[in-house]
Scaffold this active site. Structure first.
Site, mmCIF file in Angstrom:
data_model
loop_
_atom_site.group_PDB
_atom_site.id
_atom_site.type_symbol
_atom_site.label_atom_id
_atom_site.label_comp_id
_atom_site.label_asym_id
_atom_site.label_seq_id
_atom_site.Cartn_x
_atom_site.Cartn_y
_atom_site.Cartn_z
ATOM 1 N N ASP A 44 67.046 38.574 53.638
ATOM 2 C CA ASP A 44 67.848 38.226 52.451
ATOM 3 C C ASP A 44 68.574 39.451 51.903
ATOM 4 O O ASP A 44 69.745 39.394 51.540
ATOM 5 C CB ASP A 44 66.941 37.670 51.337
ATOM 6 C CG ASP A 44 66.608 36.207 51.553
ATOM 7 O OD1 ASP A 44 67.374 35.504 52.238
ATOM 8 O OD2 ASP A 44 65.565 35.764 51.025
ATOM 9 N N LYS A 97 58.133 31.719 50.551
ATOM 10 C CA LYS A 97 58.533 33.109 50.829
ATOM 11 C C LYS A 97 57.478 34.148 50.454
ATOM 12 O O LYS A 97 57.375 35.188 51.095
ATOM 13 C CB LYS A 97 59.848 33.441 50.114
ATOM 14 C CG LYS A 97 61.059 32.807 50.749
ATOM 15 C CD LYS A 97 62.335 33.311 50.097
ATOM 16 C CE LYS A 97 63.544 32.623 50.686
ATOM 17 N NZ LYS A 97 64.809 33.176 50.218
#
Ligand code: ATR
Length: 266
Positions: free
Chosen positions: A103, A67
């Site tokens: 997210d 990420k």
């Protein structure tokens, strides 16, 4: 005969446990889209990006450990993902790989299902990547924040980028807060008998990003206190819903995707 499908994939390491292929493929099937979603395992972000450049896939979900490290290889990253410092979604837009973060959208949407955020105060327990994404999302909504973390130095670092208060984990300091969010792995299988805090103020909303088990000890304690609770599937579901829209341009069949997550977890 069907044309070749548009392909999307999740990249991570390890990737065998990922629920994303089942969830996205169920969504494609529900809407009758000629799309297919795979899981690709790469140990390093460099290996991943080199392979991604060769394949003409439409989009990627990005998971642990890529990420943050994948960001250095992307030419375009949207501004919120840059602020958060992590990318969990990459979209191939005319051959250019663009980074996004869904997210935080997932976390905020699941919280907004149970509470309006105007003039609210939230405590985030933990100061890792998930805390960072949720923190930026809540700050964006004008929520007053307190970051509590085992390692106070890390709480301080995150608090300084969010311009908010911080402390060690301390239930005595959270009495006047409306929302409490656990972003640490405490309570996750096989340590289901643990909770990051055992003393929760009455009437607040409690979210746990742990989804295995679905009802963590923290959420059980919260329910006993009459608190509304949000399980870890909320964030996972809505980050996938947002990715689905980026990859296909269509609204995701949320109920179908939720059903698949629940099936996968059972
Ligand atoms: P993620 O990116 O998924 O959020 P992470 O960056 O590894 O994961 O962050 C994990 C968070 O959980 C950290 O805030 C960590 O606290 P430290 O900064 O003190 O390491 C917290 N955490 C993990 N295990 C913990 C434990 N046993 N007790 C308290 N906090 C814990």
């Amino acid at each position: 005969m069907k044309n070749n499908p548009t392909i999307c994939a999740v990249i991570g390491y390890p990737i065998g446990h990922s629920m994303s292929p089942a969830v996205h493929n169920a969504g494609y099937e529900e809407l009758g889209l000629n799309y297919s979603y795979k899981a690709l395992e790469f140990q390093s972000s460099l290996l991943a990006i080199n392979e991604m450049k060769k394949r003409n896939y439409r989009g990627y979900s990005v998971t642990i450990p890529h990420k943050v490290s994948i960001m250095q290889y992307l030419k375009k990253i949207n501004s919120v993902a840059l602020d958060i410092g992590a990318v969990n979604t990459i979209v191939n837009e005319n051959g250019i790989l663009n980074g996004y973060n869904t997210d935080f959208i997932g976390a905020i949407r699941s919280i907004k299902e149970v509470i309006t955020l105007k003039d609210k105060k939230a405590v985030i327990l933990g100061a890792g990547g998930a805390a960072r994404a949720i923190g930026f999302g809540l700050k964006n909504e004008g929520v007053e924040l307190l970051i509590q973390n085992r390692t106070v130095e890390k709480a301080k670092l995150l608090a300084s980028s969010l311009s908010c208060n911080y402390s060690g984990i301390n239930p005595n300091l959270i009495k006047n807060y409306d929302i409490i969010i656990n972003t640490t792995p405490i309570g996750m299988y096989p340590n289901e008998d643990m909770s990051i805090i055992n003393d929760i103020p009455k009437g607040c909303v409690v979210q746990d990003i742990v989804y295995n088990p679905l009802e963590t000890k923290l959420l059980r304690i919260a329910k006993k206190k009459g608190c509304k609770t949000i399980s870890g599937i909320g964030m996972f579901l809505y980050q996938a819903v947002e990715q689905f829209k980026l990859f296909t341009g269509r609204e995701a069949p949320i109920e179908k995707m939720k059903q698949v997550i629940l099936e996968e977890l059972s």
